[in-house]
Design a protein around this motif. Structure first.
Motif, PDB file in Angstrom:
ATOM      1  N   PRO A 162      -2.808   4.995  -1.829  1.00 16.17           N
ATOM      2  CA  PRO A 162      -2.677   5.822  -3.037  1.00 16.17           C
ATOM      3  C   PRO A 162      -2.339   4.994  -4.276  1.00 16.17           C
ATOM      4  CG  PRO A 162      -1.615   6.911  -1.207  1.00 16.17           C
ATOM      5  CD  PRO A 162      -1.983   5.529  -0.727  1.00 16.17           C
ATOM      6  N   PHE A 163      -1.505   3.974  -4.126  1.00 23.39           N
ATOM      7  CA  PHE A 163      -1.195   3.098  -5.254  1.00 23.39           C
ATOM      8  C   PHE A 163      -2.441   2.300  -5.667  1.00 23.39           C
ATOM      9  CE2 PHE A 163      -0.159  -1.163  -6.774  1.00 23.39           C
ATOM     10  CZ  PHE A 163       0.523  -0.846  -7.934  1.00 23.39           C
ATOM     11  N   LEU A 164      -3.118   1.715  -4.689  1.00 22.62           N
ATOM     12  CA  LEU A 164      -4.291   0.879  -5.003  1.00 22.62           C
ATOM     13  C   LEU A 164      -5.415   1.687  -5.623  1.00 22.62           C
ATOM     14  CD1 LEU A 164      -4.401  -1.355  -1.805  1.00 22.62           C
ATOM     15  CD2 LEU A 164      -3.571  -1.985  -4.074  1.00 22.62           C
ATOM     16  N   GLU A 193      -7.560  -2.668 -12.233  1.00 18.42           N
ATOM     17  CA  GLU A 193      -7.362  -4.110 -12.203  1.00 18.42           C
ATOM     18  C   GLU A 193      -5.884  -4.403 -12.021  1.00 18.42           C
ATOM     19  OE1 GLU A 193      -7.970  -8.015 -15.040  1.00 18.42           O
ATOM     20  OE2 GLU A 193      -8.884  -6.122 -15.617  1.00 18.42           O
ATOM     21  N   PHE A 194      -5.592  -5.285 -11.072  1.00 16.96           N
ATOM     22  CA  PHE A 194      -4.210  -5.618 -10.765  1.00 16.96           C
ATOM     23  C   PHE A 194      -3.900  -7.065 -11.109  1.00 16.96           C
ATOM     24  CE2 PHE A 194      -5.392  -2.304  -7.715  1.00 16.96           C
ATOM     25  CZ  PHE A 194      -4.409  -1.367  -7.995  1.00 16.96           C
ATOM     26  N   LEU A 207      -0.803  -3.784   2.552  1.00 19.45           N
ATOM     27  CA  LEU A 207      -0.859  -2.975   1.335  1.00 19.45           C
ATOM     28  C   LEU A 207      -2.050  -2.015   1.369  1.00 19.45           C
ATOM     29  CD1 LEU A 207       0.109  -5.602  -1.388  1.00 19.45           C
ATOM     30  CD2 LEU A 207       1.509  -3.716  -0.529  1.00 19.45           C
ATOM     31  N   VAL A 208      -3.188  -2.484   1.854  1.00 25.15           N
ATOM     32  CA  VAL A 208      -4.371  -1.621   1.948  1.00 25.15           C
ATOM     33  C   VAL A 208      -4.115  -0.496   2.943  1.00 25.15           C
ATOM     34  CG1 VAL A 208      -6.781  -1.536   2.713  1.00 25.15           C
ATOM     35  CG2 VAL A 208      -6.013  -3.377   1.193  1.00 25.15           C
ATOM     36  N   ARG A 257      -6.756 -12.391  -4.927  1.00 23.80           N
ATOM     37  CA  ARG A 257      -8.170 -12.445  -4.508  1.00 23.80           C
ATOM     38  C   ARG A 257      -8.488 -11.403  -3.437  1.00 23.80           C
ATOM     39  NH1 ARG A 257      -7.543 -18.224  -4.414  1.00 23.80           N
ATOM     40  NH2 ARG A 257      -7.519 -18.104  -2.150  1.00 23.80           N
ATOM     41  N   ASP A 258      -7.569 -11.208  -2.502  1.00 26.36           N
ATOM     42  CA  ASP A 258      -7.822 -10.249  -1.422  1.00 26.36           C
ATOM     43  C   ASP A 258      -7.743  -8.801  -1.885  1.00 26.36           C
ATOM     44  OD1 ASP A 258      -8.221 -12.383   0.243  1.00 26.36           O
ATOM     45  OD2 ASP A 258      -6.450 -12.026   1.487  1.00 26.36           O
ATOM     46  N   LEU A 259      -6.924  -8.523  -2.885  1.00 29.00           N
ATOM     47  CA  LEU A 259      -6.800  -7.146  -3.383  1.00 29.00           C
ATOM     48  C   LEU A 259      -7.784  -6.838  -4.508  1.00 29.00           C
ATOM     49  CD1 LEU A 259      -2.937  -6.695  -3.307  1.00 29.00           C
ATOM     50  CD2 LEU A 259      -4.620  -5.767  -1.707  1.00 29.00           C
ATOM     51  N   GLY A 260      -8.369  -7.870  -5.115  1.00 27.37           N
ATOM     52  CA  GLY A 260      -9.323  -7.684  -6.209  1.00 27.37           C
ATOM     53  C   GLY A 260     -10.454  -6.722  -5.902  1.00 27.37           C
TER      54      GLY A 260
END
Length: 129
Positions: A121-123, A35-36, A115-116, A23-26
């Protein structure tokens, strides 16, 4: 409380962690058109670690995770957490000690923030790793 915090994480706690992380990375995925999925990885039975993978939805993962390499790296760092950039550019693996205190929803929020900050670059898919 100390004993409960040091117990291995239950499936329910792991599920809550994964849901909160997703939910936090969405919104970051939406922002960059990616989309992860976040999923719990099966861990060797005697491992003091648990792992979750953040994967680009629809990507085919190549091979298995090199558990000995990841666990050795985490142990060498004397860390409670390791973020492992898989050889596959479509997956990040987060490993944490298998204690309930590290697998709460509030801890998932902290992982999402890290992560953010450290893996944009990954996100975003802006540069190859």
């Amino acid at each position: 409380n100390v004993k409960a915090a040091q117990e291995p994480a239950t499936h329910l706690e792991l599920g809550g962690f994964v849901d909160r992380l997703a939910r936090d990375l969405g919104p970051w995925g939406i922002r960059y058109g990616r989309e992860f999925t976040v999923k719990i990885l099966e861990t060797p039975l005697l491992s003091p670690w648990r792992f979750v993978a953040l994967e680009l939805a629809g990507s085919l993962q190549s091979g298995n995770l090199a558990w000995t390499e990841v666990i050795a790296a985490a142990d060498q760092l004397s860390a409670t957490e390791i973020i492992y950039a898989s050889q596959d550019a479509n997956r990040l693996v987060v490993g944490r000690l298998n204690q309930a205190r590290y697998w709460s929803e509030s801890q998932a929020r902290l992982v999402a923030r890290r992560l953010v900050w450290d893996h944009m670059p990954f996100l975003s898919g802006t540069t190859p790793r």
